[in-house]
Scaffold this motif. Structure first.
Motif, short mmCIF file in Angstrom:
data_model
loop_
_atom_site.label_atom_id
_atom_site.label_comp_id
_atom_site.label_asym_id
_atom_site.label_seq_id
_atom_site.Cartn_x
_atom_site.Cartn_y
_atom_site.Cartn_z
N LEU A 10 64.76 -94.41 -8.19
CA LEU A 10 62.34 -94.07 -8.30
C LEU A 10 62.03 -94.30 -7.28
CD1 LEU A 10 62.60 -95.29 -12.01
CD2 LEU A 10 62.90 -92.96 -11.34
N PRO A 11 62.33 -95.61 -6.32
CA PRO A 11 61.15 -94.93 -5.51
C PRO A 11 61.10 -93.88 -4.62
CG PRO A 11 62.77 -97.46 -6.22
CD PRO A 11 63.35 -96.42 -6.42
N GLN A 12 62.66 -93.99 -4.33
CA GLN A 12 62.39 -93.15 -2.61
C GLN A 12 61.26 -91.52 -2.95
OE1 GLN A 12 63.36 -93.77 0.56
NE2 GLN A 12 62.72 -92.09 1.34
N PRO A 13 61.53 -91.13 -4.03
CA PRO A 13 60.89 -89.84 -4.70
C PRO A 13 59.03 -90.12 -3.77
CG PRO A 13 62.40 -89.50 -5.85
CD PRO A 13 62.18 -91.11 -4.91
N HIS A 14 59.39 -91.34 -4.80
CA HIS A 14 57.35 -91.68 -5.21
C HIS A 14 56.90 -92.40 -3.64
CE1 HIS A 14 53.91 -94.21 -6.92
NE2 HIS A 14 53.90 -94.74 -6.66
N TRP A 15 57.85 -92.81 -2.70
CA TRP A 15 56.71 -93.36 -1.54
C TRP A 15 56.78 -92.09 -1.15
CZ3 TRP A 15 62.03 -96.74 -1.06
CH2 TRP A 15 61.57 -98.40 -1.70
N ALA A 16 57.71 -91.24 -0.47
CA ALA A 16 58.01 -90.59 -0.62
C ALA A 16 56.52 -89.13 -0.67
CB ALA A 16 58.78 -88.69 -0.22
N SER A 17 55.77 -88.92 -2.12
CA SER A 17 54.99 -88.64 -2.49
C SER A 17 54.11 -89.43 -1.95
CB SER A 17 55.06 -88.21 -4.08
OG SER A 17 54.01 -88.26 -4.48
N SER A 18 53.39 -90.28 -2.11
CA SER A 18 52.62 -91.26 -1.17
C SER A 18 52.19 -91.07 0.05
CB SER A 18 53.18 -92.77 -1.27
OG SER A 18 53.22 -93.04 -3.09
N LEU A 19 52.93 -90.75 0.86
CA LEU A 19 53.38 -90.52 2.36
C LEU A 19 52.69 -89.47 2.26
CD1 LEU A 19 56.51 -92.24 3.80
CD2 LEU A 19 54.10 -93.06 4.22
N GLN A 20 53.50 -88.76 1.83
CA GLN A 20 52.24 -87.06 1.89
C GLN A 20 51.21 -87.27 1.77
OE1 GLN A 20 53.98 -84.70 3.33
NE2 GLN A 20 52.30 -83.30 2.92
N ARG A 21 50.68 -87.74 0.51
CA ARG A 21 49.29 -87.79 0.14
C ARG A 21 48.08 -88.79 1.22
NH1 ARG A 21 51.54 -89.23 -4.65
NH2 ARG A 21 50.77 -90.81 -4.51
N MET A 22 48.56 -89.58 1.57
CA MET A 22 48.35 -90.36 3.07
C MET A 22 48.22 -89.41 3.76
SD MET A 22 49.19 -93.80 2.05
CE MET A 22 51.06 -93.80 2.26
N ARG A 23 49.05 -88.31 4.13
CA ARG A 23 49.27 -87.84 5.32
C ARG A 23 47.59 -86.65 5.14
NH1 ARG A 23 54.52 -87.59 5.11
NH2 ARG A 23 55.42 -88.79 6.39
N GLY A 24 47.35 -86.68 4.68
CA GLY A 24 45.99 -86.20 4.28
C GLY A 24 44.79 -86.17 4.65
N HIS A 25 44.95 -87.89 4.83
CA HIS A 25 43.22 -88.08 4.77
C HIS A 25 42.95 -88.91 6.34
CE1 HIS A 25 43.44 -89.19 0.75
NE2 HIS A 25 43.91 -89.39 0.69
N LYS A 26 42.13 -88.14 6.67
CA LYS A 26 41.48 -88.34 8.02
C LYS A 26 41.40 -90.39 7.93
CE LYS A 26 41.94 -84.64 9.30
NZ LYS A 26 43.04 -84.26 9.11
N GLY A 27 41.85 -90.87 9.40
CA GLY A 27 41.62 -92.31 9.11
C GLY A 27 42.10 -93.13 8.82
N VAL A 28 42.31 -94.69 8.45
CA VAL A 28 42.84 -95.08 7.52
C VAL A 28 43.02 -94.54 6.31
CG1 VAL A 28 43.10 -97.90 7.31
CG2 VAL A 28 42.31 -97.16 9.35
N ALA A 29 44.26 -95.01 5.87
CA ALA A 29 44.36 -95.00 4.54
C ALA A 29 45.42 -96.63 4.07
CB ALA A 29 45.61 -93.80 4.21
N PHE A 30 44.94 -97.41 2.54
CA PHE A 30 45.16 -98.54 2.63
C PHE A 30 46.27 -98.06 1.20
CE2 PHE A 30 41.07 -99.35 3.82
CZ PHE A 30 41.70 -100.81 4.81
#
Length: 100
Positions: A62-82
């Motif tokens: 379960l963690p791996q797909p969730h982490w990959a999805s989270s990273l993808q969403r963070m890449r869409g933000h400019k600047g810092v993502a917490f």
């Protein structure tokens, strides 16, 4: 929804198993203070939810797909993502309120 997106690459070998974490995530996040049986009372049944969560074969994936999805969403933000996680759990059962 976001739960579907988080687990879209999950491959447990059975569509029912692939759907279970999405449904459980929706149920548990909609009632975060409820126990697993209370939050999952409708479908899946509490027993099915507990069986799924206690089975390491699917839950270990379960963690791996969730982490990959989270990273993808963070890449869409400019600047810092917490990416904040808090696993604090408070249990006030058995404690009485002090009245002043």
């Amino acid at each position: 929804g976001w739960a579907q997106e988080a687990f879209k690459t999950l491959a447990l070998g059975d569509q029912r198993l692939n759907a279970r974490p999405v449904l459980l995530t929706k149920r548990l996040t909609s009632k975060p203070t409820d126990s697993i049986p209370d939050a999952s009372w409708a479908e899946p049944r509490p027993q099915a939810a507990c069986r799924f969560l206690s089975n390491h074969a699917p839950t270990g994936k379960l963690p791996q797909p969730h982490w990959a999805s989270s990273l993808q969403r963070m890449r869409g933000h400019k600047g810092v993502a917490f990416n904040i996680q808090d696993t604090t759990e408070l249990d006030f059962n058995g404690l009485q309120t002090l009245r002043l």
